[in-house]
Motif scaffolding. Structure first.
Motif, PDB file in Angstrom:
ATOM      1  N   ALA A  19       0.824  -1.216   0.000  1.00  0.00           N
ATOM      2  CA  ALA A  19       0.000   0.000   0.000  1.00  0.00           C
ATOM      3  C   ALA A  19       0.857   1.265   0.000  1.00  0.00           C
ATOM      4  CB  ALA A  19      -0.926  -0.006   1.213  1.00  0.00           C
ATOM      5  N   LYS A  20       2.021   1.200   0.629  1.00  0.00           N
ATOM      6  CA  LYS A  20       2.904   2.380   0.673  1.00  0.00           C
ATOM      7  C   LYS A  20       3.265   2.808  -0.746  1.00  0.00           C
ATOM      8  CE  LYS A  20       5.012   1.909   5.160  1.00  0.00           C
ATOM      9  NZ  LYS A  20       5.758   0.805   5.760  1.00  0.00           N
ATOM     10  N   VAL A  21       3.610   1.827  -1.569  1.00  0.00           N
ATOM     11  CA  VAL A  21       3.982   2.109  -2.957  1.00  0.00           C
ATOM     12  C   VAL A  21       2.760   2.581  -3.751  1.00  0.00           C
ATOM     13  CG1 VAL A  21       4.808   1.018  -5.077  1.00  0.00           C
ATOM     14  CG2 VAL A  21       5.898   0.489  -2.898  1.00  0.00           C
ATOM     15  N   LEU A  22       1.657   1.951  -3.493  1.00  0.00           N
ATOM     16  CA  LEU A  22       0.419   2.289  -4.200  1.00  0.00           C
ATOM     17  C   LEU A  22       0.001   3.741  -3.909  1.00  0.00           C
ATOM     18  CD1 LEU A  22      -1.529   0.872  -6.048  1.00  0.00           C
ATOM     19  CD2 LEU A  22      -2.724  -0.051  -4.080  1.00  0.00           C
ATOM     20  N   ILE A  23       0.100   4.136  -2.674  1.00  0.00           N
ATOM     21  CA  ILE A  23      -0.279   5.501  -2.298  1.00  0.00           C
ATOM     22  C   ILE A  23       0.666   6.513  -2.963  1.00  0.00           C
ATOM     23  CG2 ILE A  23      -0.367   7.143  -0.353  1.00  0.00           C
ATOM     24  CD1 ILE A  23      -1.272   4.695   1.377  1.00  0.00           C
ATOM     25  N   ARG A  24       1.949   6.180  -2.969  1.00  0.00           N
ATOM     26  CA  ARG A  24       2.926   7.081  -3.587  1.00  0.00           C
ATOM     27  C   ARG A  24       2.656   7.203  -5.088  1.00  0.00           C
ATOM     28  NH1 ARG A  24       8.185   4.802  -2.142  1.00  0.00           N
ATOM     29  NH2 ARG A  24       8.088   3.853  -4.189  1.00  0.00           N
ATOM     30  N   ASP A  25       2.405   6.086  -5.735  1.00  0.00           N
ATOM     31  CA  ASP A  25       2.126   6.110  -7.172  1.00  0.00           C
ATOM     32  C   ASP A  25       0.825   6.849  -7.480  1.00  0.00           C
ATOM     33  OD1 ASP A  25       4.430   4.736  -7.490  1.00  0.00           O
ATOM     34  OD2 ASP A  25       3.566   2.993  -8.502  1.00  0.00           O
ATOM     35  N   PHE A  26      -0.152   6.705  -6.625  1.00  0.00           N
ATOM     36  CA  PHE A  26      -1.430   7.394  -6.849  1.00  0.00           C
ATOM     37  C   PHE A  26      -1.211   8.911  -6.831  1.00  0.00           C
ATOM     38  CE2 PHE A  26      -5.642   9.002  -5.367  1.00  0.00           C
ATOM     39  CZ  PHE A  26      -6.369   8.604  -6.480  1.00  0.00           C
ATOM     40  N   ASN A  31      -0.038  14.310 -11.685  1.00  0.00           N
ATOM     41  CA  ASN A  31       0.915  14.953 -12.592  1.00  0.00           C
ATOM     42  C   ASN A  31       0.825  14.360 -13.984  1.00  0.00           C
ATOM     43  OD1 ASN A  31       1.808  16.255 -10.313  1.00  0.00           O
ATOM     44  ND2 ASN A  31       3.403  14.735  -9.917  1.00  0.00           N
ATOM     45  N   LEU A  32       0.738  13.024 -14.029  1.00  0.00           N
ATOM     46  CA  LEU A  32       0.727  12.349 -15.326  1.00  0.00           C
ATOM     47  C   LEU A  32      -0.560  12.606 -16.096  1.00  0.00           C
ATOM     48  CD1 LEU A  32       2.245   9.033 -14.043  1.00  0.00           C
ATOM     49  CD2 LEU A  32       3.297  10.529 -15.728  1.00  0.00           C
ATOM     50  N   GLN A  33      -1.629  12.833 -15.349  1.00  0.00           N
ATOM     51  CA  GLN A  33      -2.942  13.067 -15.949  1.00  0.00           C
ATOM     52  C   GLN A  33      -2.893  14.185 -16.982  1.00  0.00           C
ATOM     53  OE1 GLN A  33      -5.627  10.969 -16.020  1.00  0.00           O
ATOM     54  NE2 GLN A  33      -5.701  11.032 -13.785  1.00  0.00           N
ATOM     55  N   VAL A  34      -2.108  15.216 -16.682  1.00  0.00           N
ATOM     56  CA  VAL A  34      -2.061  16.374 -17.575  1.00  0.00           C
ATOM     57  C   VAL A  34      -0.986  16.247 -18.657  1.00  0.00           C
ATOM     58  CG1 VAL A  34      -3.072  18.000 -15.945  1.00  0.00           C
ATOM     59  CG2 VAL A  34      -0.612  17.597 -15.896  1.00  0.00           C
ATOM     60  N   SER A  35      -0.140  15.183 -18.566  1.00  0.00           N
ATOM     61  CA  SER A  35       0.880  15.047 -19.601  1.00  0.00           C
ATOM     62  C   SER A  35       0.256  14.443 -20.859  1.00  0.00           C
ATOM     63  CB  SER A  35       2.040  14.176 -19.113  1.00  0.00           C
ATOM     64  OG  SER A  35       1.672  12.828 -19.191  1.00  0.00           O
ATOM     65  N   VAL A  36       0.910  14.672 -22.018  1.00  0.00           N
ATOM     66  CA  VAL A  36       0.335  14.225 -23.290  1.00  0.00           C
ATOM     67  C   VAL A  36       0.214  12.701 -23.334  1.00  0.00           C
ATOM     68  CG1 VAL A  36       0.602  14.319 -25.806  1.00  0.00           C
ATOM     69  CG2 VAL A  36       1.429  16.205 -24.391  1.00  0.00           C
ATOM     70  N   LYS A  37       1.214  12.045 -22.803  1.00  0.00           N
ATOM     71  CA  LYS A  37       1.239  10.585 -22.866  1.00  0.00           C
ATOM     72  C   LYS A  37       0.181   9.942 -21.945  1.00  0.00           C
ATOM     73  CE  LYS A  37       4.751   7.055 -22.964  1.00  0.00           C
ATOM     74  NZ  LYS A  37       4.974   6.492 -21.654  1.00  0.00           N
ATOM     75  N   GLY A  38      -0.170  10.672 -20.901  1.00  0.00           N
ATOM     76  CA  GLY A  38      -1.144  10.119 -19.953  1.00  0.00           C
ATOM     77  C   GLY A  38      -0.517   9.072 -19.057  1.00  0.00           C
ATOM     78  N   PRO A  39      -1.256   8.615 -18.056  1.00  0.00           N
ATOM     79  CA  PRO A  39      -0.667   7.713 -17.067  1.00  0.00           C
ATOM     80  C   PRO A  39      -0.738   6.223 -17.420  1.00  0.00           C
ATOM     81  CG  PRO A  39      -2.796   8.531 -16.315  1.00  0.00           C
ATOM     82  CD  PRO A  39      -2.603   9.053 -17.708  1.00  0.00           C
ATOM     83  N   GLY A  40      -1.152   5.852 -18.633  1.00  0.00           N
ATOM     84  CA  GLY A  40      -1.385   4.446 -19.013  1.00  0.00           C
ATOM     85  C   GLY A  40      -0.275   3.482 -18.661  1.00  0.00           C
ATOM     86  N   ASP A  41       0.937   3.690 -19.220  1.00  0.00           N
ATOM     87  CA  ASP A  41       2.040   2.749 -18.965  1.00  0.00           C
ATOM     88  C   ASP A  41       2.459   2.754 -17.505  1.00  0.00           C
ATOM     89  OD1 ASP A  41       2.013   2.220 -21.567  1.00  0.00           O
ATOM     90  OD2 ASP A  41       3.765   3.429 -22.117  1.00  0.00           O
TER      91      ASP A  41
END
Ligand code: IPD
Ligand code: CA
Ligand code: CA
Length: 261
Positions: A19-26, A31-41
């Motif tokens: 969960a620690k990693v999951l919370i950090r990644d969330f 930030n990734l949401q607004v990037s062109v590539k998006g958070p998919g990968d």
């Protein structure tokens, strides 16, 4: 913690570490949401990373247990015990920055689920159950609701997937439900949390087609140990074979079966 068998402790430890990693990644998703590539990968990588932490922890404590996990597949060891893992249940929510997803781990003994954990890391809600010892949310015992009139209930469902061959059936079932009984139906996007919420009496029932075992394994024991019913759409035990699952409190489950079958 009211449930403290050795296996429960192993599951809790693995979940907390992942969960620690999951919370950090969330946190990164925004930030990734607004990037062109998006958070998919990034999300795919997160899924795999979280799964690895869980599997490593479980194997460290129980090197001989088998594993079935969504991304990693089967690891065959001991034939008696098997962990069933969904590292992120609610990936679409995670991907969109919606804080509603969970880690789900069930433990099977001779084909029967005997322990389950569903952990929502963002709300810090840990749903735990063990055969014969009840279901808990954090340290509190939970029970299914006692609402008996469908019109007063909230029912959860999910799907259908675009590509599924039973898409039309699913849509028909949804329409039957919403037209016959004008009750609120919700699609929150995490089947494991849907089931945990039935167990906790937050909602009254849940149905869905085409779920995988890792979506429902931990939820099955949580609902059973909180006094609820788990069946397929026909009221039988064949939810894995028939790929239909219905969970509800004991007062509305028959009425739900009537609508679905
Ligand atoms: C999904 C979620 C969702 C359900 C889908 C599942 P995932 O799991 O449980 O609520 O409707 O059928 O596949 O892909 O997020 O692990
Ligand atoms: Ca899932
Ligand atoms: Ca998943």
């Amino acid at each position: 913690m009211k449930l403290n068998s050795a296996n429960i402790n192993v599951m809790v430890k693995a979940c907390r570490k992942a969960a620690k990693v999951l919370i950090r990644d969330f946190g990164e998703i925004e930030n990734l949401q607004v990037s062109v590539k998006g958070p998919g990968d990034f999300v795919t990588a997160s899924d795999k990373k979280v799964e690895k932490i869980i599997i490593d922890e479980l194997l460290k404590a129980r090197p001989d247990y088998s594993i079935l996990s969504e991304e990693a597949g089967e690891i065959k060891n001991n034939l008696t015990y098997r962990w069933i893992i969904d590292p992120i249940d609610g990936t679409a929510n995670f991907l969109h920055g919606i804080p509603h997803f969970a880690i789900s781990i069930g433990l099977e003994k001779d084909g029967e689920i005997i322990c389950g954990i569903i952990y929502d890391p963002i709300k810090d809600e840990m749903f735990l159950a063990e055969k014969g010892n009840g279901s808990y949310l954090n340290n509190q015992r939970i029970r299914v609701s006692s609402r008996s009139k469908l019109k007063n209930c909230i029912i959860f469902t999910g799907g259908p997937r675009k590509e599924s061959d039973t898409r039309d059936l699913s849509l028909k079932e949804y329409n039957n439900f919403s037209s016959k009984v004008l009750i609120p139906i919700r699609k929150l996007g995490s089947a494991s949390l849907d089931m945990a919420y039935v167990a906790a009496g937050r909602c009254d029932g849940f149905w869905q087609r085409n779920l995988n075992y890792w979506d429902i394994a931990a939820g099955i024991i949580l609902v059973k140990e909180s006094g609820g019913f788990v069946t397929d759409f026909y009221g039988e035990n064949k939810y894995l074979e028939n790929k239909t699952i219905l969970v509800a409190n004991s007062k509305i489950n028959k009425e739900m079966i009537e609508i679905l079958k």
